[in-house]
Scaffold this active site. Structure first.
Site, PDB file in Angstrom:
ATOM      1  N   ASP A  43       0.584   5.113   1.873  1.00  0.00           N
ATOM      2  CA  ASP A  43      -0.514   5.220   3.067  1.00  0.00           C
ATOM      3  C   ASP A  43      -1.347   6.566   2.979  1.00  0.00           C
ATOM      4  O   ASP A  43      -1.373   7.310   2.137  1.00  0.00           O
ATOM      5  CB  ASP A  43       0.534   6.280   4.108  1.00  0.00           C
ATOM      6  CG  ASP A  43       1.676   5.060   4.443  1.00  0.00           C
ATOM      7  OD1 ASP A  43       0.838   4.091   5.065  1.00  0.00           O
ATOM      8  OD2 ASP A  43       2.932   6.059   5.137  1.00  0.00           O
ATOM      9  N   ARG A 101       4.825   7.011  13.814  1.00  0.00           N
ATOM     10  CA  ARG A 101       4.329   7.123  12.166  1.00  0.00           C
ATOM     11  C   ARG A 101       4.631   9.048  12.004  1.00  0.00           C
ATOM     12  O   ARG A 101       3.178   8.802  13.023  1.00  0.00           O
ATOM     13  CB  ARG A 101       3.952   6.625  11.407  1.00  0.00           C
ATOM     14  CG  ARG A 101       4.085   6.666   9.511  1.00  0.00           C
ATOM     15  CD  ARG A 101       2.979   5.633   8.589  1.00  0.00           C
ATOM     16  NE  ARG A 101       2.102   6.760   8.657  1.00  0.00           N
ATOM     17  CZ  ARG A 101       0.548   6.113   7.934  1.00  0.00           C
ATOM     18  NH1 ARG A 101       0.791   4.864   7.607  1.00  0.00           N
ATOM     19  NH2 ARG A 101       0.033   6.945   8.242  1.00  0.00           N
ATOM     20  N   HIS A 152       1.054  -1.343  -0.086  1.00  0.00           N
ATOM     21  CA  HIS A 152       0.343   0.327   0.440  1.00  0.00           C
ATOM     22  C   HIS A 152       0.784   1.575  -0.639  1.00  0.00           C
ATOM     23  O   HIS A 152       2.220   1.111   0.791  1.00  0.00           O
ATOM     24  CB  HIS A 152      -0.894   0.090   1.187  1.00  0.00           C
ATOM     25  CG  HIS A 152      -0.352   0.128   2.653  1.00  0.00           C
ATOM     26  ND1 HIS A 152       0.702  -1.064   2.898  1.00  0.00           N
ATOM     27  CD2 HIS A 152      -0.018   1.255   3.008  1.00  0.00           C
ATOM     28  CE1 HIS A 152       0.848  -0.374   4.571  1.00  0.00           C
ATOM     29  NE2 HIS A 152       0.986   1.112   4.542  1.00  0.00           N
ATOM     30  N   HIS A 164       4.424   0.328   0.472  1.00  0.00           N
ATOM     31  CA  HIS A 164       5.248  -0.229   1.503  1.00  0.00           C
ATOM     32  C   HIS A 164       4.691  -1.758   1.964  1.00  0.00           C
ATOM     33  O   HIS A 164       2.763  -1.590   1.951  1.00  0.00           O
ATOM     34  CB  HIS A 164       6.596   0.222   2.001  1.00  0.00           C
ATOM     35  CG  HIS A 164       4.991   1.207   3.109  1.00  0.00           C
ATOM     36  ND1 HIS A 164       4.461   2.407   2.380  1.00  0.00           N
ATOM     37  CD2 HIS A 164       4.126   0.898   4.339  1.00  0.00           C
ATOM     38  CE1 HIS A 164       3.681   2.748   3.305  1.00  0.00           C
ATOM     39  NE2 HIS A 164       3.424   1.517   4.295  1.00  0.00           N
TER      40      HIS A 164
HETATM   41 FE   LIG Z   1       2.225   1.975   5.857  1.00  0.00          FE
END
Ligand SMILES: [Fe+2]
Length: 327
Positions: A115, A284, A113, A269
């Site tokens: 983000d 994150r 995917h 990723h």
């Molecule tokens: Fe991600």
């Protein structure tokens, strides 16, 4: 696999500058390790410029020994790359911008995917910091979506450029996590889809900083607009094969204190879920992106809801850009 050399000691404190900064490629298509930088909110402008340039060139950059970072300095560093944005549905770990990516929290990113592509102006950069790493496994793999596009035979590039795809955060989670506990999955799904987003993106996006053409796909894609489900799945599988090709990826084995930053507009990723019940905790911070534009100049469109709602803290993803809403 990219093997991370042992680096127990953090870099010494002090002003960092391009003089001590080195960039070393770790993959043919993407990935580089940057050394000689102590990340934080106080980096010299020329250091920030060097990091940003390496990021745009190599798509994902890795730093060792950044154990000094906490939620505040992680966010402060993020501000040097742009405006931090909260996740549109998942509450952060600190009430601000740091999203928890924890093995015991229910969400595992073991699908390819990019983000937050279920909103129009999904993040430009993601900055991921490792707090707790498992004794084995738990690697992350990144793929270069610019080289995936350019590796397509010319007729397929032309076809991809003509297509648009609908992305949503509302999909069949259970099918992707057959081994997860039903109540854990249900909770994660409830939070993740508390607002159900649908966004139409071009399948080929023109990168706003590099001008490169990139494939804009990943697991939030529900279908290609105007095709039957079967045709849509066949084409998505075909294009995605170019993204996931092993030669088009770089794999990172995490150590505590590692930081990875990726250009979320030019990569996909995958978080490999192979560390059994061992804890894995990362944080994150994402930085706001632009509304994508296709080769034909058409922008992405938010189909639902009418607007990206305000998260509990700060600005929603895409708030710093004018996301065009569907009429
Ligand atoms: Fe991600």
């Amino acid at each position: 696999m990219t093997s991370a050399p042992p680096t127990d000691a953090p870099f010494p404190a002090g002003p960092a500058g391009p003089a001590g900064l080195t960039v070393q490629k770790v993959g043919g298509r993407l990935g580089a390790v940057i050394s000689g930088v102590r990340l934080g909110g106080d980096l010299a402008p020329e250091t920030v410029a060097a990091v940003r340039a390496a990021l745009l060139t190599h798509k994902v950059v890795f730093f060792h020994g950044q154990q000094h970072l906490d939620e505040e300095s992680h966010e402060a560093f993020g501000r040097l790359l742009g405006s931090p944005v909260a996740h549109p549905t998942v509450p952060s770990g600190d009430g601000r911008y740091a999203l928890r990516i924890d093995s015991d929290y229910g969400g595992r990113a073991n699908q390819w995917h990019t983000d937050v592509t279920f909103v129009p102006a999904y993040p430009a950069f993601s900055i991921l910091r490792a707090l707790v790493v498992p004794p084995y496994g738990g690697n992350t793999i990144w793929a270069n979506t610019a080289t995936a596009y350019s590796a397509l035979p010319a007729p397929l590039r032309t076809l991809a450029e003509s297509l648009r795809a609908e992305h949503s955060n509302d999909y069949d989670y259970a099918a992707l996590r057959p081994d997860a506990l039903p109540e854990q999955l249900e909770h994660y799904r409830e939070v993740f889809t508390s607002t159900k987003f649908r966004t139409e993106h071009p399948v080929v996006r023109v990168h706003p900083e590099t001008g490169e053409r990139v494939l804009l796909l990943g697991n939030f894609v529900q279908r290609i607009v105007g095709l039957t489900g079967r045709d849509s799945r066949a084409l998505l599988e075909l294009f995605q094969r170019y993204v996931e090709s092993p030669e088009n990826t770089v794999r990172w084995q995490w150590q505590v204190g590692d930081v990875a930053i990726w250009d979320n507009r030019a990569t996909q990723h995958y978080g490999v879920d192979d560390s059994d019940d061992h804890a894995r905790r990362l944080r994150r911070v994402t930085v706001d992106g632009d509304v994508p534009v296709g080769v034909d100049g058409r922008a992405s469109v938010l189909l639902a809801p009418k607007a990206v709602p305000e998260p509990p803290f700060g600005a929603p993803s895409g708030a710093s850009t004018a996301a065009p809403a569907a009429a």
